[in-house]
Design a protein around this motif. Sequence first.
Motif: not given
Length: 462
Positions: A355, A379, A383
């Motif tokens: 990350h 993710a 993210w």
Amino acid sequence: MKNSFPQRVAVIGTGYVGLGTAGLLAHIGYQVTGIDIDPAKIAQLQRGEVPIHEPGLEGLLAGQEERLTWTTSYEAITEADVIFICVGTPPGPDGTPNLNYVTSAAASLAPFLNGHAQIIVNKSTVPIGTGDYVQRLLEDHSPNFDETRHRVVSNPEFLREGTALSDSLYPDRLVMGGHPDAVDYLARLYAPLIEQTFVPPAGTPRPDSYTRPAVVRTTLQSAEMIKYAANAFLALKISFANEIGGLCERVGADIQEVSTGIGFDGRIGHRFLQAGLGWGGSCFGKDTQGLISAGREHSYAMPILQAAIDVNYRQRQLVIDKLIRHLKSLKGKRITVLGMAFKPNTDDLRDAPAHDLIARLTQLGAVVTAHDPVAMPRASREWAHLTYTAAADAATALVRADAVIIATEWDEYVQLNWSELVGTMRRPLIIDARNILRDALPAQVEQIGREAAHYQPEQVLE
């Protein structure tokens, strides 16, 4: 409490610890109800879908359907003899663990305590003194509370994501802290585990050398401290290896040979001496910060732990520095990051080094491509604030890349045909931040704590 025997179990929380605990206890013979306030997660489990990636867990849970039920209702507490609290304790901005989920669970279960013996087992990683606090919450919120029947026990977990089933079924120790009667009660629940009388699951056989776990009976406070101290010590070992690795690079030594050499000392051991990108996940950083925070509350400085944290996060910048040393400016460069989960065999992205790498690379103007064997769907949700292109496979991720960073030591990456794949890159530069590559390659390879092999590429793809 002394004369009764636990039969029914409730597990609050369906994350890594909760699901593993529920599956284990169902496998060794108990009726288990898993409770979570997230209706979507409970619906998944009721359909037989496991919301996390953990090798073997799906098969274990599927094999215990008659003993496992899932619900959002706390009413299951009324029938339970033992109630496990397995909720998260994420760190706050200052490193202090956030106990909101623990206190909410305790306050929610308290009204359903009744007249029979019930113990409340805290498996969440919590600051020292939390067990006493939970006991007070139960007193305040339960009309039927009786301190002779309702006691809190600290029973910390020592699971490693990726090997959680084996760690649960064949632990090296069971730590139980609290009133002696309550500890005895929990020990009776764990009897099949302590005596290893259960039949091992097909996918997780009992190791040939394994006998039985050590049983540590102690106080609430000592049990809570054992969990923190264990994780902090392991974090120290990793940071120590990384600090020695940094010096190895400068003096021409090899950290892998050094770690092997010192690890043969029985007082040191080989485990957790792997130099690389540093730790991630939900435990080491949070627990070391938690101890520092506890020390701060008591005006007690803990500089060794703070140094371990500093060294760990320095490793992430070290990888960027290696990249810049070769490429100079990163603006417009195509950088591939292989591995997004914080470690292999999990899809957990919490505090994953990848990350920070992706965020920093983007900040420096690089175009980032990322791949992970299992964590990319997660993710895409967790993210979404990062800028990167998700690659369908590792080979595709390397095409026309100016450099690749190996951020997670997945077996899939070890087994890649690197000699062939580096030929598809624009520049054959590999930052092997997990030291997984062994063979000589037609590429410039940088590792951690090892002198970099010098390589001048014959051509650069344009």
